[in-house]
Design an enzyme around this catalytic site. Structure first.
Site, PDB file in Angstrom:
ATOM      1  N   CYS A  98       7.848   9.683   8.455  1.00 29.13           N
ATOM      2  CA  CYS A  98       7.345   8.311   8.465  1.00 29.13           C
ATOM      3  C   CYS A  98       6.948   8.010   9.901  1.00 29.13           C
ATOM      4  CB  CYS A  98       8.397   7.327   7.966  1.00 29.13           C
ATOM      5  SG  CYS A  98       7.901   5.588   8.110  1.00 29.13           S
TER       6      CYS A  98
ATOM      7  N   CYS B 188       0.712   2.363   8.107  1.00 30.85           N
ATOM      8  CA  CYS B 188       1.330   3.677   7.966  1.00 30.85           C
ATOM      9  C   CYS B 188       0.914   4.505   9.177  1.00 30.85           C
ATOM     10  CB  CYS B 188       0.898   4.345   6.674  1.00 30.85           C
ATOM     11  SG  CYS B 188       1.614   5.983   6.444  1.00 30.85           S
TER      12      CYS B 188
END
Length: 293
Positions: free
Chosen positions: A231, A88
């Site tokens: 994101c 991530c």
């Protein structure tokens, strides 16, 4: 039997996480517990959970230590639905901020720390306005599947890109197409990758390049989390895709506007291939204690 989980809520451009410290690897939450923590009505609310665990105390951490003995901390990341994720980009910046806040690591301005992830070791540098994470070598992967999304009249081709986790990037015609998408519903990929993918929808700015920096807008539906305000790896994949489409004269520096803010993406050459880095803010919002069954 219940127990108390001491946690910190953090966010990077609106991509939010629940972080907790478990250096010895004694507190392994179940997927059901993770989903409950991330529930925005009945839990804390987050796009994912990050456990701070020493690499030597986690099976997945052995590979990180073999790759780089300096990667003593492992980012154990889980999506909001309780599924595990490889990496991530926003989360790793927030994770490093958490390690520093908890006194688990030290990192002076300009310094770099190695972090183990399921996508390999990633190195994070402390900058004046946040952190920059080297996400390693990227590659085209997954072909060009058709993407169908709610409120998108016609299926569009996407471009598969791997930056440690899988992405499919779709170019849209203008801002109105981007804003009209209903990403409360999961877009459909044809063919569908076995492990799924994060799906990004991008629109180039006008002009695309200003002062040598490429500019795009992006929205994303994350695998395992749904639409998020940002994101990090998706911003990286989107910049890579637009540069790929733009051709040889496209820049290596990009600014990606997401609903939660702006992220910086930079491509640079290394001995093992072309790397891509992500820069942006990381904020720790509050601490708390949650009772879990």
């Amino acid at each position: 039997m219940s127990f108390d989980l001491r946690f910190t809520k953090g966010q990077g451009t609106g991509n939010d996480f629940v972080l907790f410290s478990d250096p010895d690897g004694d507190t392994e939450l179940t997927p059901t517990q993770i989903a409950a923590v991330c529930d925005r009505r009945f839990g804390v609310g987050a796009d994912g959970v990050i456990r701070a665990v020493r690499s030597r105390n986690l099976e997945a951490g052995a590979d990180a230590l073999a790759e780089d003995p300096e990667a003593t901390w492992f980012m154990d990341y889980w999506n909001s639905d309780g599924t595990v994720s490889e990496m991530c980009g926003n989360g790793i910046r927030v994770y490093v901020a958490y390690l520093l806040d908890q006194g688990l690591a030290e990192l002076p301005p300009g310094g770099t720390i190695a972090i183990g992830t399921r996508a390999g070791v990633r190195r994070v540098t402390r900058a004046t306005n946040g952190f920059q994470a080297d996400l390693g070598v990227w590659r085209l992967d997954g072909g060009e599947p058709l993407v169908r999304a709610r409120a998108l009249p016609v299926a569009r081709p996407g471009l598969g890109i791997d930056v440690g986790n899988p992405h499919v990037v779709v170019a849209l015609a203008d801002d109105s197409e981007l804003e009209s998408l209903d990403l409360g519903y999961q877009p459909v990929l044809d063919p569908a990758p076995e492990a799924g993918a994060n799906i990004e929808f991008v629109v180039p700015a006008e002009p695309l390049v200003e002062d040598g920096v490429g500019r795009i807008r992006m929205r994303v539906h994350e695998r395992g989390s749904g639409e998020t305000l940002s994101c990090g790896t998706g911003a990286v994949a989107s910049a890579l895709a637009v540069r790929y489409w733009a051709g040889a004269n496209a820049p290596d520096d990009w600014r990606v506007q997401v609903p939660g803010g702006v992220l910086g993406v930079r491509m640079h050459r290394a001995d093992d291939g072309e790397h891509v880095s992500l820069s942006g803010p990381a904020e720790l919002v509050y601490d708390g204690v949650l009772s879990l069954a």
